[in-house]
Design a protein around this motif. Structure first.
Motif, PDB file in Angstrom:
ATOM      1  N   LEU A  82     -56.227  -1.819 -20.422  1.00  0.00           N
ATOM      2  CA  LEU A  82     -56.197  -1.074 -21.692  1.00  0.00           C
ATOM      3  C   LEU A  82     -55.039  -1.525 -22.582  1.00  0.00           C
ATOM      4  O   LEU A  82     -55.168  -1.587 -23.806  1.00  0.00           O
ATOM      5  CB  LEU A  82     -56.082   0.425 -21.406  1.00  0.00           C
ATOM      6  CG  LEU A  82     -57.296   1.069 -20.719  1.00  0.00           C
ATOM      7  CD1 LEU A  82     -57.022   2.534 -20.410  1.00  0.00           C
ATOM      8  CD2 LEU A  82     -58.537   0.942 -21.611  1.00  0.00           C
ATOM      9  N   ALA A  85     -56.094  -4.638 -24.310  1.00  0.00           N
ATOM     10  CA  ALA A  85     -56.995  -4.337 -25.426  1.00  0.00           C
ATOM     11  C   ALA A  85     -56.225  -3.759 -26.605  1.00  0.00           C
ATOM     12  O   ALA A  85     -56.507  -4.084 -27.774  1.00  0.00           O
ATOM     13  CB  ALA A  85     -58.078  -3.359 -24.965  1.00  0.00           C
ATOM     14  N   TRP A  86     -55.238  -2.910 -26.313  1.00  0.00           N
ATOM     15  CA  TRP A  86     -54.402  -2.334 -27.375  1.00  0.00           C
ATOM     16  C   TRP A  86     -53.634  -3.433 -28.109  1.00  0.00           C
ATOM     17  O   TRP A  86     -53.572  -3.471 -29.339  1.00  0.00           O
ATOM     18  CB  TRP A  86     -53.460  -1.301 -26.742  1.00  0.00           C
ATOM     19  CG  TRP A  86     -52.619  -0.546 -27.744  1.00  0.00           C
ATOM     20  CD1 TRP A  86     -52.822  -0.445 -29.086  1.00  0.00           C
ATOM     21  CD2 TRP A  86     -51.433   0.196 -27.468  1.00  0.00           C
ATOM     22  NE1 TRP A  86     -51.864   0.321 -29.673  1.00  0.00           N
ATOM     23  CE2 TRP A  86     -50.986   0.734 -28.693  1.00  0.00           C
ATOM     24  CE3 TRP A  86     -50.720   0.482 -26.301  1.00  0.00           C
ATOM     25  CZ2 TRP A  86     -49.838   1.532 -28.783  1.00  0.00           C
ATOM     26  CZ3 TRP A  86     -49.589   1.282 -26.392  1.00  0.00           C
ATOM     27  CH2 TRP A  86     -49.148   1.792 -27.609  1.00  0.00           C
ATOM     28  N   TYR A 118     -62.036  -3.132 -26.551  1.00  0.00           N
ATOM     29  CA  TYR A 118     -61.959  -1.997 -25.627  1.00  0.00           C
ATOM     30  C   TYR A 118     -63.166  -1.955 -24.692  1.00  0.00           C
ATOM     31  O   TYR A 118     -63.071  -1.498 -23.545  1.00  0.00           O
ATOM     32  CB  TYR A 118     -61.833  -0.697 -26.409  1.00  0.00           C
ATOM     33  CG  TYR A 118     -60.430  -0.443 -26.918  1.00  0.00           C
ATOM     34  CD1 TYR A 118     -59.457   0.094 -26.088  1.00  0.00           C
ATOM     35  CD2 TYR A 118     -60.070  -0.762 -28.225  1.00  0.00           C
ATOM     36  CE1 TYR A 118     -58.164   0.314 -26.539  1.00  0.00           C
ATOM     37  CE2 TYR A 118     -58.785  -0.545 -28.690  1.00  0.00           C
ATOM     38  CZ  TYR A 118     -57.828  -0.009 -27.847  1.00  0.00           C
ATOM     39  OH  TYR A 118     -56.556   0.207 -28.297  1.00  0.00           O
TER      40      TYR A 118
END
Length: 498
Positions: A82, A85-86, A118
């Protein structure tokens, strides 16, 4: 999911001191680094924990149990996915912020890219962290996807239409577009489902992307910002085509709000029982100025037609034989009507105005030809009947456009009354018709009534002061001291030998 529009606004914002934009001197400014630092640090920390999995397991298991230790490692691995992806979404924000200065980027495109990142992160967590068979999961969810797709088919169609619109770019944010009659506005936003327009009335118009993609799209802002507008005018067939075009074109040229380039023109659109329909074609800088441009052109056309003794054609109820035009009589009447409205001759009696009008003669001036030239001698005054003329003066080695003149305007009064050389050149912008009043026509009237000389000097002084004030406002370097009324009267009497 981060808000790209707020992020772009923060990273692009400048202070009064002139904060540098992104990419200045090849160094990213501190706000960009600050926004990339948090996701990068989180991702690296989570990856470091996953890399030291045996060490973490050995130190956590004695206190919380081996299952808890494995759970902590799984949480760190999911956090790494995550976090990556951020960080990727923040990179997208930076790239979009760099390009938004040239072309605004639709929010739908950035949302799709972030959703893709995401989505990859979720699939990575399922496959590599939780050990779930992703292909089987996708296969078993096919029925659910079909049911949802049927229920949300209109919304899905709008979403895919929005994707197609963003790929093809038939319009961009800030463009003025027309999707259908009554659906015209400036593009304010292109989101997942709809395009948001702001109309000329200041209201918001939300159009589903499916409707926009299936409509005939007229983009008023591409390929350039300006475009050509038209206004139709119908005149009686008795009016010669050349004269009608001259009057209509001069009306457009005399509108200060209409650009001189590209040059406007007038063409015949059709010939009907009601008359000849002309198209007055002119350019406007953008769609927001279309209504004001048409208003200015229509008002000028009506004014020029009135000064020429014409009016738009009226609907015909029955056929009749056309009456032959009487140009000579119309010319005499028009010259007298123009002369009677000149404030310079306000003190003259009606019979004297008629006498002066009879002494005038008509001049047809082709476009580009000079009616008078600066510094040349002359003893006549001119009244503009039709067409548009430019007043140009040579000062300091360069020629300056001083003013525009149209029907009803007067020039050359100083040469008529005092014999003074022409103070500027007057060039026909379009084909024009002017009436010339020479000294020989005015001389008999002044000899019969010498008292008119003082009144003429007063009015001439007033006109000269008004003209000088106008020229000082537009070109201060060309201003010259105005002569007094007493000096004008003395020069007038000497010129006419009164």
């Amino acid at each position: 999911m981060p808000d790209s529009s707020r992020f772009a606004h923060r990273t692009l914002g400048t202070t009064n001191a002139g904060t540098a934009n992104i990419g200045t001197m090849g160094v990213a400014p501190r706000p960009v680094l600050r926004h990339l630092l948090a996701p990068a640090a989180l991702t690296l920390a989570a990856l470091a924990g996953v890399a030291h999995r045996p060490w973490l397991t050995d130190h956590i298991a004695p206190f919380a149990g081996r299952m808890t230790a494995e759970g902590v490692v799984a949480v760190l691995a999911a956090t790494a996915w995550l976090g990556a992806a951020w960080a990727g979404s923040r990179v997208i924000d930076v790239v979009m912020a760099r390009s938004v200065r040239a072309v605004p980027i639709p929010r739908l495109l950035t949302d799709l890219l972030r959703a893709f990142l995401y989505g990859l992160a979720v699939l990575g967590i399922l496959a590599f962290v939780l050990g779930q068979p992703v292909t089987g999961l996708l296969a078993t969810s096919g029925v659910l996807i079909a049911v949802l797709g049927f229920a949300l088919r209109n919304m899905i169609a709008d979403i895919f239409s929005g994707i197609a619109l963003n790929i093809e770019h038939p319009y961009r944010i800030g463009d003025w577009i027309e999707l259908a009659p009554g659906l015209t506005g400036r593009v304010d936003e292109i989101n997942w489902r709809a395009t948001r327009l702001i109309t000329l009335e200041g209201t918001a118009l939300v159009v589903p992307n499916g409707l926009a993609a299936g409509s005939r799209i007229v983009n008023f802002s591409q390929p350039g910002t300006g475009f050509r507008a038209t206004l139709t005018v119908t005149l009686d067939p008795e009016v010669p085509v050349a004269r009608a075009k001259r009057i209509l074109l001069s009306a457009i040229v005399c509108c200060d709000s209409i650009p001189a380039e590209p040059r406007p023109d007038v063409v015949v659109e059709s010939v009907t029982l009601n008359g000849v329909t002309y198209q007055a074609r002119f350019w406007v800088p953008d769609y927001a100025h279309l209504a004001s441009g048409r208003d200015a052109v229509a008002s000028a056309i009506l004014e020029h037609l009135t000064r020429a003794g014409l009016e738009p054609a009226r609907p015909k109820q029955e056929l009749r034989r056309p009456r032959p035009a009487q140009p000579l009589q119309a010319s005499e009447e028009l010259g007298q009507a123009l002369l009677s409205k000149v404030d310079l001759f306000a003190a003259f009696r009606e019979d004297e105005v008629v006498e002066l009008a009879a002494g005038m003669h008509v001049r047809h001036v082709p476009a580009g030809e000079a009616v008078v030239r600066q510094d040349e001698l002359g003893t006549s005054l001119f009244l503009v009947a039709e067409g548009a003329l430019d007043v140009r003066g040579a000062f300091g080695g360069r020629t300056i456009l001083l003013d525009h003149m149209g029907p009803g305007d007067v020039f050359g009064e100083m040469s008529l009354l005092t014999g003074q050389p022409r103070s500027a050149s007057v060039i026909a912008n379009t084909d024009a018709v002017v009436y010339e009043l020479d000294k020989e026509a005015l001389d008999p009237v002044l000899r019969r009534r010498p008292e008119l000389a003082a009144r003429l000097a007063d009015l001439m002084g007033l006109r000269q002061r008004r003209n000088d004030a106008h020229r000082r406002a537009s070109t201060p370097a060309t201003a010259t001291p105005a002569a007094t009324d007493h000096d004008l009267l003395a020069r007038l009497r000497a010129f006419f030998k009164l």
